[in-house]
Design a protein around this motif. Structure first.
Motif, short mmCIF file in Angstrom:
data_model
loop_
_atom_site.label_atom_id
_atom_site.label_comp_id
_atom_site.label_asym_id
_atom_site.label_seq_id
_atom_site.Cartn_x
_atom_site.Cartn_y
_atom_site.Cartn_z
N ASN A 81 0.83 -1.15 -0.05
CA ASN A 81 -0.04 0.07 0.15
C ASN A 81 0.96 1.21 0.36
O ASN A 81 1.89 1.27 0.87
CB ASN A 81 -0.97 0.13 1.34
CG ASN A 81 -1.41 1.26 1.54
OD1 ASN A 81 -0.98 2.06 2.45
ND2 ASN A 81 -2.40 1.89 0.75
N SER A 83 0.97 5.10 0.69
CA SER A 83 0.04 6.41 1.39
C SER A 83 0.89 7.55 1.32
O SER A 83 2.06 7.64 1.47
CB SER A 83 -0.05 5.71 2.77
OG SER A 83 -0.53 6.99 3.47
N TYR A 87 -2.87 9.79 3.81
CA TYR A 87 -3.90 9.51 3.28
C TYR A 87 -4.04 8.23 2.52
O TYR A 87 -3.29 7.61 1.98
CB TYR A 87 -4.47 10.58 2.20
CG TYR A 87 -4.46 12.03 2.87
CD1 TYR A 87 -5.67 12.14 3.70
CD2 TYR A 87 -3.52 12.93 2.95
CE1 TYR A 87 -5.95 13.30 4.39
CE2 TYR A 87 -3.82 14.06 3.63
CZ TYR A 87 -4.91 14.46 4.18
OH TYR A 87 -5.10 15.41 5.17
N ASN A 89 -4.12 5.26 3.53
CA ASN A 89 -3.37 4.14 4.34
C ASN A 89 -3.94 2.87 4.56
O ASN A 89 -5.16 2.99 4.90
CB ASN A 89 -2.89 5.17 5.50
CG ASN A 89 -1.71 4.08 6.26
OD1 ASN A 89 -0.88 3.60 5.42
ND2 ASN A 89 -1.95 4.17 7.39
N SER A 136 -7.63 -0.01 7.74
CA SER A 136 -7.69 0.78 6.41
C SER A 136 -8.46 2.36 6.79
O SER A 136 -9.46 2.12 7.65
CB SER A 136 -8.55 0.29 5.14
OG SER A 136 -8.73 1.27 4.10
N GLY A 139 -7.65 3.33 2.19
CA GLY A 139 -6.91 2.97 0.99
C GLY A 139 -7.11 1.57 0.39
O GLY A 139 -8.05 1.12 0.78
#
Length: 177
Positions: A81, A83, A87, A89, A136, A139
């Protein structure tokens, strides 16, 4: 002035990373939680692109691979992921493939944080199930799981082996006479 230039360079790098992630995601859409099919990419190598956009809050995603995996096969992979400034995330709190734990962690490179779950090469067999736990804030994550299948002898191979043993038995019997 130098701080401003460094900040702009960092921002440009983050934008390029985000754009490349979007381009990669567009080229091979990941399979979501549920049944996942491994695709034969070369020889004994089978691969699946997986991912999800979980709801905000704690989540558990389960991916069940439909292909049978022979004993002695090896699997590895990574889920990521990205981020930006916190944001979109997804924080991985745990993950496992058939009970084999994936390494989870975060690599902050301001203003971007890479949240990662990695499976180091491990011996696997039978039906594979990947379980991903995390939190979460809106994200998504994605990645690949790779499996090198151990070759399984074909029935013809066993027939040839039995035929060869039969010939050896016949020759041994002739020698005794």
């Amino acid at each position: 002035m130098d701080k401003k230039k460094l900040h702009l360079q960092t921002l440009a790098l983050a934008v390029m990373l985000a754009a490349s992630s979007l381009a990669a995601a567009a080229s091979a859409p990941p399979q979501g939680p549920g049944a996942v099919t491994l695709t034969n990419t070369a020889g004994n190598l089978w691969t699946a692109s997986i991912g999800n956009t979980p709801l905000v809050g704690a989540f558990t995603d389960v991916f069940t691979f439909t292909n049978p995996v022979s004993a002695g096969s090896t699997a590895w992979g990574t889920l990521v992921n990205t981020s930006f400034l916190g944001y979109a995330n997804v924080t991985f709190t745990g993950a496992d493939l058939n009970g084999i734990s994936l390494l989870t962690g975060a690599l902050p490179v301001w203003p971007v944080t890479f949240n990662v779950a990695t499976l180091l090469p491990a011996s696997v067999t039978g039906p594979l199930t990947l379980t991903v736990h995390g939190i979460s804030n809106g994200g998504s994550y994605g990645g690949d799981i790779n499996v090198v299948m151990s070759p399984v002898p074909e029935p013809v191979t066993y027939g040839m082996m039995i035929g060869g043993l039969g010939i050896l038995a016949m020759l041994s019997r002739r020698r005794k006479q």
